[in-house]
Write an enzyme that holds these catalytic residues in place. Structure first.
Site, PDB file in Angstrom:
ATOM      1  CB  SER A   1      -0.869   0.163   1.160  1.00 30.62           C
ATOM      2  OG  SER A   1      -1.789  -1.120   1.367  1.00 30.62           O
TER       3      SER A   1
ATOM      4  CG  HIS B   1      -2.085  -0.796  -4.317  1.00 26.90           C
ATOM      5  ND1 HIS B   1      -2.563   0.527  -4.005  1.00 26.90           N
ATOM      6  CD2 HIS B   1      -2.282  -1.453  -2.972  1.00 26.90           C
ATOM      7  CE1 HIS B   1      -3.257   0.451  -2.717  1.00 26.90           C
ATOM      8  NE2 HIS B   1      -3.007  -0.780  -2.191  1.00 26.90           N
TER       9      HIS B   1
ATOM     10  CD  GLU C   1      -3.065   3.192  -6.658  1.00 29.00           C
ATOM     11  OE1 GLU C   1      -3.269   4.467  -6.698  1.00 29.00           O
ATOM     12  OE2 GLU C   1      -2.545   2.774  -5.897  1.00 29.00           O
TER      13      GLU C   1
ATOM     14  CG  ASN D   1      -3.514   3.779  -0.157  1.00 32.35           C
ATOM     15  OD1 ASN D   1      -4.862   3.984   0.110  1.00 32.35           O
ATOM     16  ND2 ASN D   1      -3.051   2.548   0.063  1.00 32.35           N
TER      17      ASN D   1
HETATM   18  N1  CAA Z   1     -16.263 -10.791  -3.020  1.00 29.70           N
HETATM   19  C1  CAA Z   1     -16.997 -10.620  -4.200  1.00 29.70           C
HETATM   20  N2  CAA Z   1     -17.709  -9.764  -4.433  1.00 29.70           N
HETATM   21  C2  CAA Z   1     -18.153  -8.693  -3.477  1.00 29.70           C
HETATM   22  C3  CAA Z   1     -17.314  -8.787  -2.288  1.00 29.70           C
HETATM   23  C4  CAA Z   1     -16.395 -10.050  -2.124  1.00 29.70           C
HETATM   24  N3  CAA Z   1     -15.981 -10.018  -1.012  1.00 29.70           N
HETATM   25  N4  CAA Z   1     -17.902  -8.015  -1.514  1.00 29.70           N
HETATM   26  C5  CAA Z   1     -18.938  -7.097  -2.180  1.00 29.70           C
HETATM   27  N5  CAA Z   1     -18.852  -7.727  -3.513  1.00 29.70           N
HETATM   28  C6  CAA Z   1     -19.702  -7.253  -4.508  1.00 29.70           C
HETATM   29  C7  CAA Z   1     -21.150  -7.774  -4.435  1.00 29.70           C
HETATM   30  O1  CAA Z   1     -21.442  -8.899  -4.885  1.00 29.70           O
HETATM   31  C8  CAA Z   1     -21.818  -6.646  -5.177  1.00 29.70           C
HETATM   32  O2  CAA Z   1     -21.693  -7.002  -6.828  1.00 29.70           O
HETATM   33  P1  CAA Z   1     -22.934  -6.598  -7.680  1.00 29.70           P
HETATM   34  O3  CAA Z   1     -22.905  -5.205  -7.570  1.00 29.70           O
HETATM   35  O4  CAA Z   1     -22.481  -6.935  -8.826  1.00 29.70           O
HETATM   36  O5  CAA Z   1     -24.110  -7.409  -7.049  1.00 29.70           O
HETATM   37  C9  CAA Z   1     -20.889  -5.316  -4.968  1.00 29.70           C
HETATM   38  O6  CAA Z   1     -19.627  -5.835  -4.624  1.00 29.70           O
HETATM   39  C10 CAA Z   1     -21.472  -4.508  -3.904  1.00 29.70           C
HETATM   40  O7  CAA Z   1     -21.466  -5.329  -2.599  1.00 29.70           O
HETATM   41  P2  CAA Z   1     -22.900  -5.423  -1.869  1.00 29.70           P
HETATM   42  O8  CAA Z   1     -24.176  -4.947  -2.407  1.00 29.70           O
HETATM   43  O9  CAA Z   1     -22.778  -6.448  -0.950  1.00 29.70           O
HETATM   44  O10 CAA Z   1     -22.667  -4.349  -0.697  1.00 29.70           O
HETATM   45  P3  CAA Z   1     -22.394  -2.775  -0.808  1.00 29.70           P
HETATM   46  O11 CAA Z   1     -23.152  -2.288  -1.935  1.00 29.70           O
HETATM   47  O12 CAA Z   1     -22.622  -2.171   0.509  1.00 29.70           O
HETATM   48  O13 CAA Z   1     -20.847  -2.561  -1.001  1.00 29.70           O
HETATM   49  C11 CAA Z   1     -18.702  -2.474  -0.717  1.00 29.70           C
HETATM   50  C12 CAA Z   1     -19.817  -2.864  -0.522  1.00 29.70           C
HETATM   51  C13 CAA Z   1     -18.083  -2.774  -2.192  1.00 29.70           C
HETATM   52  C14 CAA Z   1     -17.426  -2.926   0.170  1.00 29.70           C
HETATM   53  C15 CAA Z   1     -18.795  -0.772  -0.661  1.00 29.70           C
HETATM   54  O14 CAA Z   1     -19.318  -0.366   0.363  1.00 29.70           O
HETATM   55  C16 CAA Z   1     -17.650   0.126  -1.061  1.00 29.70           C
HETATM   56  O15 CAA Z   1     -17.111   0.325  -2.443  1.00 29.70           O
HETATM   57  N6  CAA Z   1     -16.911   0.586  -0.217  1.00 29.70           N
HETATM   58  C17 CAA Z   1     -15.726   1.422  -0.236  1.00 29.70           C
HETATM   59  C18 CAA Z   1     -14.654   0.425  -0.520  1.00 29.70           C
HETATM   60  C19 CAA Z   1     -13.387   0.991  -0.508  1.00 29.70           C
HETATM   61  O16 CAA Z   1     -13.119   2.158  -0.545  1.00 29.70           O
HETATM   62  N7  CAA Z   1     -12.255   0.183  -0.639  1.00 29.70           N
HETATM   63  C20 CAA Z   1     -10.930   0.631  -0.723  1.00 29.70           C
HETATM   64  C21 CAA Z   1     -10.192   0.596   0.576  1.00 29.70           C
HETATM   65  S1  CAA Z   1      -8.761   1.415   0.169  1.00 29.70           S
HETATM   66  C22 CAA Z   1      -7.750   0.235  -0.073  1.00 29.70           C
HETATM   67  O17 CAA Z   1      -7.915  -1.034  -0.308  1.00 29.70           O
HETATM   68  C23 CAA Z   1      -6.253   0.409  -0.270  1.00 29.70           C
HETATM   69  C24 CAA Z   1      -5.291   0.177   0.828  1.00 29.70           C
HETATM   70  O18 CAA Z   1      -4.212   0.052   0.406  1.00 29.70           O
HETATM   71  C25 CAA Z   1      -5.384  -0.148   2.070  1.00 29.70           C
END
Ligand code: CAA
Length: 298
Positions: A119, A140, A152, A190
Site C-alpha cells: 500500500s 496494487h 494501480e 492512498n
Molecule cells: N467478493 C466478491 N464480491 C463482492 C465482495 C467480495 N468479498 N464484497 C462485495 N462484493 C460485490 C457484491 O457482490 C456486489 O456486486 P454486484 O454489484 O455485482 O451485485 C458489490 O460488490 C456490492 O456489494 P454489496 O451489495 O454486498 O454491498 P455494498 O453495496 O454495501 O458494497 C462495498 C460493499 C463494495 C465494500 C462498498 O461499500 C464500497 O465500495 N466501499 C468502499 C470500499 C473502498 O473504498 N475500498 C478501498 C479501500 S482502500 C484500499 O483497499 C487500499 C489500501 O491499500 C488499504
C-alpha cells in the site's frame, strides 16, 4: 507477454481476494500461505464467501466450484516456479518483502513478472535487491479485491515498458481498470485517501461532528459508499495508521501525521471490523459508535 498462471504469496484478505479475481477470469492460480500454519482456513474463507454469493443468486454453484478448482492452496513457495506473474501480499514490512523478492528471483524464471501489492512501501526498494529489475513492479489492488475495479500499476525506477504493458493487459483480462502510477509513497489512492481519513479524525477531535454524523454527511453529501470512519474500520485502523506513518515519514507534511485518537485506538487493540471494535462497535446491529470515544482519549 501472455500470463497463463499466477502465483499469489500471502493468503490474507487481499491475497485470497486477488486469487479469486484471477481464478474467476479463468487463470490457474497458486496461493501460497506465507506465515506458519496450513492454508485451509484461507481456502475455507474463500469457499464461504463464494457460497454466500451463490445463496444470494449472484453466482452459479458450478462457477463457484470452478473458481475454487483453479486455485491451488499451498505452503510451498517453490510452487510459483512456473508462474508468469507473482503478486506478493505478505506483511507490510520492507525487510520481509525484500527477502521474499530475493528468494523469488531464485525460484522463478528470469522473465516472470514479480510484483508487490504494497500500500505504501517503496517498490523501488524491493526492486533494488533484484538482479532482473526490469520485471519488478507494483500491482496494487483495493479491498474488497473482487468488487473494486481499480488496480494501480506501479512503475518503479527500472521497470520496463514491456512489463507495464503486460501488467496493463493482464489487468484488463481479469476485468480490472488499471492506472499507471510512478513509485511515490502511497501512489495515487492512498496518498489522497489517507489525509482524508485523518482529517475526519481531526474533525471528530475538534467536536465538529460525531462519528455517525460525519459518516452520514460524506455518504449523503459526497456520494461515498462508506463514510470515513466506516471505511477506516473496514481497511483496519492498524493499516490506516501504518499508511499514514509511512507517508508522513516520506513527505513530512502535517496532514499525513496520524492523529492522537487513531494511534491510541490502535494501541488499545481497536483495529476496526477485524477485532469487532474500531471507531464503531460491531457487536450491535447496526454498529454504534465505540463507547470508548464518548470522551476524548488522552
Ligand atoms: N467478493 C466478491 N464480491 C463482492 C465482495 C467480495 N468479498 N464484497 C462485495 N462484493 C460485490 C457484491 O457482490 C456486489 O456486486 P454486484 O454489484 O455485482 O451485485 C458489490 O460488490 C456490492 O456489494 P454489496 O451489495 O454486498 O454491498 P455494498 O453495496 O454495501 O458494497 C462495498 C460493499 C463494495 C465494500 C462498498 O461499500 C464500497 O465500495 N466501499 C468502499 C470500499 C473502498 O473504498 N475500498 C478501498 C479501500 S482502500 C484500499 O483497499 C487500499 C489500501 O491499500 C488499504
Amino acid at each position: 507477454m501472455d500470463i497463463k498462471k499466477v502465483g499469489i504469496i500471502g493468503t490474507g484478505t487481499m491475497g485470497v481476494g486477488m486469487a479469486q479475481v484471477c481464478a474467476q477470469a479463468g487463470i490457474p492460480t497458486v496461493a501460497v500461505k506465507a506465515t506458519p500454519g496450513t492454508p485451509e482456513r484461507a481456502q475455507a474463507g474463500l469457499e464461504k464467501s463464494l457460497a454466500r454469493m451463490v445463496e444470494r443468486g449472484k453466482m452459479e454453484a458450478a462457477e463457484k466450484d470452478a473458481i475454487v478448482g483453479r486455485i491451488a492452496f499451498t505452503t510451498d513457495e517453490g510452487a510459483v516456479a512456473d508462474c508468469d506473474l507473482v503478486i506478493e501480499s505478505i506483511i507490510e514490512d520492507l525487510d520481509t518483502k525484500k527477502a521474499l523478492f530475493k528468494r523469488l528471483e531464485g525460484v522463478c524464471t528470469p522473465d516472470a513478472l514479480l510484483t508487490t501489492n504494497t500500500s505504501t512501501l517503496s517498490v523501488t526498494s524491493m526492486m533494488a535487491v533484484c538482479e532482473h529489475r526490469q520485471r519488478v513492479a507494483g500491482l496494487h489492488f483495493f479491498n474488497p479485491a473482487p468488487a473494486m475495479a481499480l488496480v494501480e500499476i506501479i512503475h518503479a525506477f527500472e521497470t520496463s515498458e514491456s512489463t507495464v504493458r503486460a501488467l496493463e493487459a493482464f489487468c484488463k483480462e481479469i476485468g480490472k481498470d488499471p492506472v499507471i502510477v510512478q513509485d511515490t509513497t502511497g501512489f495515487i489512492v492512498n496518498r489522497l485517501l489517507t489525509p482524508y481519513l485523518l482529517s475526519a479524525v481531526r474533525l471528530l477531535e475538534r467536536g465538529t461532528g460525531d462519528i455517525e454524523g460525519i459518516d452520514h454527511a460524506m455518504m449523503s453529501g459526497a456520494g461515498h459508499p462508506m463514510g470515513p470512519f466506516a471505511l477506516a474500520d473496514y481497511i483496519g485502523l492498524d493499516v490506516v495508521n501504518a499508511m499514514a506513518q509511512n507517508i508522513y515519514n516520506d513527505a513530512r507534511t502535517d496532514h499525513h501525521n496520524p492523529p492522537h485518537t487513531l494511534t491510541r485506538l490502535v494501541e488499545l487493540g481497536y483495529l476496526g471490523r477485524k477485532t469487532g471494535k474500531g471507531f464503531y462497535d460491531y457487536s450491535s446491529k447496526p454498529p454504534t459508535a465505540n463507547p470508548a470515544l464518548k470522551h476524548p482519549i488522552s
